[in-house]
Design an enzyme around this catalytic site. Structure first.
Site, mmCIF file in Angstrom:
data_model
loop_
_atom_site.group_PDB
_atom_site.id
_atom_site.type_symbol
_atom_site.label_atom_id
_atom_site.label_comp_id
_atom_site.label_asym_id
_atom_site.label_seq_id
_atom_site.Cartn_x
_atom_site.Cartn_y
_atom_site.Cartn_z
ATOM 1 N N THR A 201 0.853 -1.196 0.000
ATOM 2 C CA THR A 201 0.000 0.000 0.000
ATOM 3 C C THR A 201 0.888 1.246 0.000
ATOM 4 O O THR A 201 1.951 1.254 0.615
ATOM 5 C CB THR A 201 -0.895 -0.005 1.252
ATOM 6 N N GLY A 202 0.407 2.293 -0.680
ATOM 7 C CA GLY A 202 1.107 3.580 -0.628
ATOM 8 C C GLY A 202 1.396 4.126 -2.010
ATOM 9 O O GLY A 202 1.103 3.488 -3.031
ATOM 10 N N GLY B 245 6.201 -0.831 -0.144
ATOM 11 C CA GLY B 245 7.046 0.310 0.174
ATOM 12 C C GLY B 245 7.378 0.342 1.656
ATOM 13 O O GLY B 245 7.106 -0.620 2.388
ATOM 14 N N ASP C 249 8.288 3.316 5.184
ATOM 15 C CA ASP C 249 8.498 4.687 5.681
ATOM 16 C C ASP C 249 9.940 4.908 6.118
ATOM 17 O O ASP C 249 10.464 6.013 5.992
ATOM 18 C CB ASP C 249 7.524 4.970 6.832
ATOM 19 N N LYS D 232 6.763 0.726 8.978
ATOM 20 C CA LYS D 232 5.700 0.859 7.987
ATOM 21 C C LYS D 232 4.408 1.302 8.686
ATOM 22 O O LYS D 232 4.317 1.287 9.900
ATOM 23 C CB LYS D 232 5.477 -0.467 7.269
ATOM 24 N N GLY D 233 3.431 1.668 7.863
ATOM 25 C CA GLY D 233 2.127 2.017 8.435
ATOM 26 C C GLY D 233 1.749 3.466 8.301
ATOM 27 O O GLY D 233 0.697 3.878 8.798
ATOM 28 N N GLY D 234 2.610 4.241 7.608
ATOM 29 C CA GLY D 234 2.248 5.643 7.373
ATOM 30 C C GLY D 234 0.900 5.751 6.663
ATOM 31 O O GLY D 234 0.133 6.683 6.891
ATOM 32 N N GLU E 268 -0.388 -5.550 5.843
ATOM 33 C CA GLU E 268 0.936 -5.614 5.217
ATOM 34 C C GLU E 268 1.812 -6.642 5.937
ATOM 35 O O GLU E 268 2.524 -7.427 5.295
ATOM 36 C CB GLU E 268 1.602 -4.240 5.254
HETATM 37 C C1 5RP Z 1 1.384 1.963 4.236
HETATM 38 C C2 5RP Z 1 2.847 1.792 4.232
HETATM 39 C C3 5RP Z 1 3.596 2.348 3.071
HETATM 40 O O1 5RP Z 1 4.373 1.352 2.518
HETATM 41 C C4 5RP Z 1 4.482 3.456 3.538
HETATM 42 O O2 5RP Z 1 3.697 4.411 4.219
HETATM 43 C C5 5RP Z 1 5.227 4.108 2.375
HETATM 44 O O3 5RP Z 1 4.322 4.817 1.584
HETATM 45 P P1 5RP Z 1 4.793 5.661 0.324
HETATM 46 O O4 5RP Z 1 5.156 4.683 -0.733
HETATM 47 O O5 5RP Z 1 3.561 6.483 -0.023
HETATM 48 O O6 5RP Z 1 5.941 6.540 0.738
HETATM 49 O O7 5RP Z 1 3.443 1.236 5.108
HETATM 50 O O8 5RP Z 1 0.812 1.483 5.418
#
Ligand code: 5RP
Length: 219
Positions: free
Chosen positions: A26-27, A80, A82, A92-94, A101
């Site tokens: 996700t992201g 992806g 963070d 992760k988890g932003g 995930e």
């Molecule tokens: C979502 C996540 C994403 O992988 C993480 O936040 C990175 O996001 P992005 O690719 O938009 O930088 O852990 O829960």
């Protein structure tokens, strides 16, 4: 399209085999990956999405989104991050999808993490650590996190895909990610936290804005 994310996603695409079962993270980086996957013409046996948002995008491109209980073990998971440290431990988890995930990372033979070069750190913790919590336990878990030395902040907004809440915890200097992941997960009411250390990434693909890419395993 962000050049570093595109470069990393293009490299990850080379690891996706025709007719395989793919777990999809996700992201924004993964959204780039999904668009490139669709454009590549690679046919999958199916994929499992780590969030409703990812499932929606995959379905838009006519990929079959399957239930993990039906697919069983996945060959490959791509997501992806963070933050990532030299051992390929992640925060992760932003985007709020950390629990699904982590399930997909655990249920996959190989986990490839793709990111632009802003995500690499020596020590995890500058990015606030997300913790997904059963709603009734939010303030109890937050008090327990304060005892561990961090400052939890309730993430306003809709619940997670699992109907839970997230607190983002700043102030951790995470020198032992495996231990902290287990310690936080042991607090009653915690669903999981955003440390991916017990199951780290197997391969990191970093893309730079000039289009350069490098891949590495854990140091
Ligand atoms: C979502 C996540 C994403 O992988 C993480 O936040 C990175 O996001 P992005 O690719 O938009 O930088 O852990 O829960």
């Amino acid at each position: 399209m962000h050049p570093g994310k595109k470069a990393a996603a293009l490299t990850a695409l080379k690891h996706v085999e025709e007719n395989s079962l793919l777990g999809v993270g996700t992201g924004s980086t993964i959204n780039v990956f999904i668009e490139l996957l669709a454009a590549s013409g690679i046919k999958l046996a199916g994929c499992v999405a780590s969030s409703k948002a990812t499932a929606t995008l995959l379905e838009k491109y006519h990929f079959e989104v399957m239930d993990l209980n039906v697919t069983g073990q996945l060959e490959l998971y791509i997501d992806g991050t963070d933050e990532v440290n030299p051992a390929l431990h992640l925060i992760k988890g932003g985007g709020g999808a950390l629990t699904r995930e982590k399930i997909l990372a655990g249920a996959s033979n190989k986990f490839i993490c793709i990111a632009d070069d802003s995500k690499e750190v020596d020590v995890l913790g500058e990015f606030p650590l997300p913790v997904e919590i059963i709603p009734m336990a939010r303030s109890f878990v937050s008090r327990e996190i304060v005892k561990l030395g961090a400052d939890p902040e309730y993430r306003e907004g809709p619940p997670t895909d699992n109907g839970n809440v997230i607190v983002d915890c700043s102030g951790f200097t995470i020198t032992d990610p495996i231990e902290l992941e287990a310690t936080i997960n042991a607090i009653p009411g915690v669903v999981t936290n955003g440390l991916f250390a017990r199951r780290a990434a197997d391969l990191l693909v970093i893309g730079h804005d000039d289009g350069e890419v490098y891949s590495r395993t854990a140091k």
